[in-house]
Design a protein around this motif. Structure first.
Motif, mmCIF file in Angstrom:
data_model
loop_
_atom_site.group_PDB
_atom_site.id
_atom_site.type_symbol
_atom_site.label_atom_id
_atom_site.label_comp_id
_atom_site.label_asym_id
_atom_site.label_seq_id
_atom_site.Cartn_x
_atom_site.Cartn_y
_atom_site.Cartn_z
ATOM 1 N N ASP A 1 35.696 -41.051 13.266
ATOM 2 C CA ASP A 1 34.823 -39.894 13.075
ATOM 3 C C ASP A 1 33.841 -40.084 11.932
ATOM 4 O O ASP A 1 32.893 -39.311 11.786
ATOM 5 N N LEU A 2 34.069 -41.098 11.095
ATOM 6 C CA LEU A 2 33.189 -41.340 9.957
ATOM 7 C C LEU A 2 32.107 -42.381 10.253
ATOM 8 O O LEU A 2 31.368 -42.777 9.361
ATOM 9 N N LEU A 3 32.000 -42.815 11.503
ATOM 10 C CA LEU A 3 30.867 -43.643 11.917
ATOM 11 C C LEU A 3 29.583 -42.829 11.822
ATOM 12 O O LEU A 3 29.591 -41.620 12.043
ATOM 13 N N THR A 4 28.476 -43.486 11.520
ATOM 14 C CA THR A 4 27.196 -42.789 11.634
ATOM 15 C C THR A 4 26.850 -42.631 13.113
ATOM 16 O O THR A 4 27.344 -43.371 13.974
ATOM 17 N N LEU A 5 25.986 -41.664 13.404
ATOM 18 C CA LEU A 5 25.557 -41.469 14.793
ATOM 19 C C LEU A 5 24.859 -42.716 15.325
ATOM 20 O O LEU A 5 25.024 -43.090 16.487
ATOM 21 N N ARG A 6 24.085 -43.351 14.469
ATOM 22 C CA ARG A 6 23.364 -44.543 14.914
ATOM 23 C C ARG A 6 24.323 -45.672 15.257
ATOM 24 O O ARG A 6 24.151 -46.374 16.255
ATOM 25 N N ALA A 7 25.345 -45.862 14.429
ATOM 26 C CA ALA A 7 26.340 -46.898 14.713
ATOM 27 C C ALA A 7 27.040 -46.618 16.032
ATOM 28 O O ALA A 7 27.247 -47.523 16.855
ATOM 29 N N ALA A 8 27.408 -45.368 16.267
ATOM 30 C CA ALA A 8 28.098 -45.006 17.507
ATOM 31 C C ALA A 8 27.210 -45.252 18.719
ATOM 32 O O ALA A 8 27.665 -45.780 19.746
ATOM 33 N N ARG A 9 25.928 -44.893 18.613
ATOM 34 C CA ARG A 9 25.019 -45.110 19.753
ATOM 35 C C ARG A 9 24.857 -46.593 20.054
ATOM 36 O O ARG A 9 24.833 -47.008 21.220
ATOM 37 N N LEU A 10 24.734 -47.404 19.017
ATOM 38 C CA LEU A 10 24.603 -48.843 19.231
ATOM 39 C C LEU A 10 25.852 -49.418 19.900
ATOM 40 O O LEU A 10 25.756 -50.247 20.807
ATOM 41 N N LEU A 11 27.018 -48.976 19.453
ATOM 42 C CA LEU A 11 28.263 -49.484 20.039
ATOM 43 C C LEU A 11 28.396 -49.088 21.500
ATOM 44 O O LEU A 11 28.892 -49.873 22.322
ATOM 45 N N MET A 12 27.968 -47.898 21.840
ATOM 46 C CA MET A 12 28.117 -47.417 23.217
ATOM 47 C C MET A 12 27.201 -48.156 24.184
ATOM 48 O O MET A 12 27.378 -48.063 25.401
ATOM 49 N N ASN A 13 26.227 -48.896 23.645
ATOM 50 C CA ASN A 13 25.333 -49.676 24.499
ATOM 51 C C ASN A 13 25.433 -51.175 24.222
ATOM 52 O O ASN A 13 24.586 -51.945 24.666
ATOM 53 N N ALA A 14 26.462 -51.578 23.518
ATOM 54 C CA ALA A 14 26.576 -52.971 23.075
ATOM 55 C C ALA A 14 26.991 -53.895 24.214
ATOM 56 O O ALA A 14 27.682 -53.499 25.153
ATOM 57 N N ARG A 15 26.552 -55.151 24.084
ATOM 58 C CA ARG A 15 26.957 -56.190 25.029
ATOM 59 C C ARG A 15 27.725 -57.296 24.316
ATOM 60 O O ARG A 15 28.641 -57.881 24.879
ATOM 61 N N VAL A 16 27.358 -57.593 23.083
ATOM 62 C CA VAL A 16 28.065 -58.598 22.282
ATOM 63 C C VAL A 16 28.406 -57.975 20.933
ATOM 64 O O VAL A 16 27.510 -57.499 20.236
ATOM 65 N N ILE A 17 29.696 -57.972 20.584
ATOM 66 C CA ILE A 17 30.142 -57.379 19.323
ATOM 67 C C ILE A 17 30.948 -58.417 18.554
ATOM 68 O O ILE A 17 32.000 -58.872 19.011
ATOM 69 N N VAL A 18 30.441 -58.792 17.396
ATOM 70 C CA VAL A 18 31.148 -59.717 16.494
ATOM 71 C C VAL A 18 31.738 -58.852 15.383
ATOM 72 O O VAL A 18 31.001 -58.261 14.597
ATOM 73 N N HIS A 19 33.061 -58.756 15.336
ATOM 74 C CA HIS A 19 33.671 -57.740 14.474
ATOM 75 C C HIS A 19 34.708 -58.301 13.514
ATOM 76 O O HIS A 19 35.342 -59.322 13.766
ATOM 77 N N ASP A 20 34.870 -57.596 12.404
ATOM 78 C CA ASP A 20 35.903 -57.918 11.427
ATOM 79 C C ASP A 20 37.267 -57.500 11.951
ATOM 80 O O ASP A 20 37.382 -56.644 12.844
ATOM 81 N N GLY A 21 38.310 -58.045 11.333
ATOM 82 C CA GLY A 21 39.660 -57.740 11.780
ATOM 83 C C GLY A 21 40.134 -56.353 11.414
ATOM 84 O O GLY A 21 41.020 -55.804 12.059
ATOM 85 N N LEU A 22 39.555 -55.741 10.367
ATOM 86 C CA LEU A 22 40.015 -54.434 9.909
ATOM 87 C C LEU A 22 39.331 -53.271 10.613
ATOM 88 O O LEU A 22 39.634 -52.112 10.320
ATOM 89 N N VAL A 23 38.422 -53.550 11.533
ATOM 90 C CA VAL A 23 37.778 -52.468 12.277
ATOM 91 C C VAL A 23 38.802 -51.828 13.207
ATOM 92 O O VAL A 23 39.510 -52.516 13.953
ATOM 93 N N GLU A 24 38.893 -50.509 13.169
ATOM 94 C CA GLU A 24 39.877 -49.785 13.965
ATOM 95 C C GLU A 24 39.651 -50.016 15.462
ATOM 96 O O GLU A 24 38.508 -49.981 15.937
#
Length: 261
Positions: free
Chosen positions: A22-45
């Motif tokens: 719930d503490l994601l920014t709106l912009r981050a959430a919108r980008l994730l919902m349209n993402a095709r390639v996600i390079v992520h850290d291990g601590l991301v929920e």
């Protein structure tokens, strides 16, 4: 055979915040919902990663104190390679990309390769953890200065930490669980009072969050006795005791007459 090169992609350095989706920014959430390639850290929920659409490709670059999935230069190369192949890449980091997240190094690598890069800030771990624990990093009666320090840094004993914590100042230490004992020894040797309050905040903003309090002289014992694990931050300064004081005052106000505290 076509000699037309694929269109250049882009890298988005996105802050995932301190943990709670719930503490994601709106912009981050919108980008994730349209993402095709996600390079992520291990601590991301995991719940944050679940915002991505079906078919999105995930690449974990989890790091720990003893093991890195990829070295930093390899992560830089991966981002550049994916973008030059025409992909828009979400580089998802805990907290904020530019606060102990090596986002600056990744942005430099992208620009050097001619890859467009954009940064989407996130709530930093320090700000999120302190707010969740109701610890004000600044307070008119207790602190007008805040310093962020990486506790895992090399050459700890050679650094001058005098003035980073003390009266009127707050010190927030990232990645300091494994080096809790030398951190406490270093701060006390550089002039910090052994009874200066601190709070260790583990799994901030998550359901499993814990807030442990004590004096700086007891930091190592606190971490060991309660088996604190990363992610955890250490907040040192007079502000670390304020939430406890507020709760005690509230309890006194609500207590029946004659009840002693």
């Amino acid at each position: 055979m076509s000699n037309i090169a694929p269109p250049a992609g882009k890298v988005w350095l996105v802050g995932a915040g301190p943990g709670d989706p719930d503490l994601l920014t709106l912009r981050a959430a919108r980008l994730l919902m349209n993402a095709r390639v996600i390079v992520h850290d291990g601590l991301v929920e995991p719940a944050i990663l679940e915002l991505a659409p079906k078919g999105a490709r995930f690449v974990s670059v989890a790091k720990s104190r003893s093991r890195h999935t990829l070295q930093q230069h390899e992560i830089n190369a991966l981002l550049v390679r994916e973008a030059l192949a025409g992909n828009e890449v979400i580089r998802l980091k805990g907290g904020d990309p530019f606060v102990f997240g090596r986002g600056g190094e990744e942005a430099e690598a992208c620009r050097a390769a001619g890859v467009p890069v954009e940064v989407v800030p996130g709530i930093s771990a320090a700000l999120g953890a302190a707010a969740a624990a109701q610890i004000p990093l600044t307070h008119r009666d207790a602190a007008s200065m805040v310093t962020f320090v990486a506790g895992q840094c090399k050459g700890l004993t050679e650094q001058d930490w005098s003035g980073l914590a003390g009266k009127g100042r707050t010190l927030v230490i990232y990645m300091g669980v494994a080096t809790a004992e030398p951190i406490a020894e270093k701060l006390i040797a550089d002039g910090l009072a052994p009874d200066m309050p601190l709070a260790v905040i583990e799994n901030a903003t998550r359901p499993s969050m814990r807030v442990l309090r004590g004096p700086i002289a007891g930091l190592a014992d606190l971490v060991q006795r309660h088996r604190v694990k990363s992610p955890a931050l250490i907040v040192i300064g007079e502000v670390a005791a304020r939430e406890d004081n507020a709760l005690r005052a509230l309890a006194r106000e609500q207590a029946p007459l004659g009840h002693a505290f």
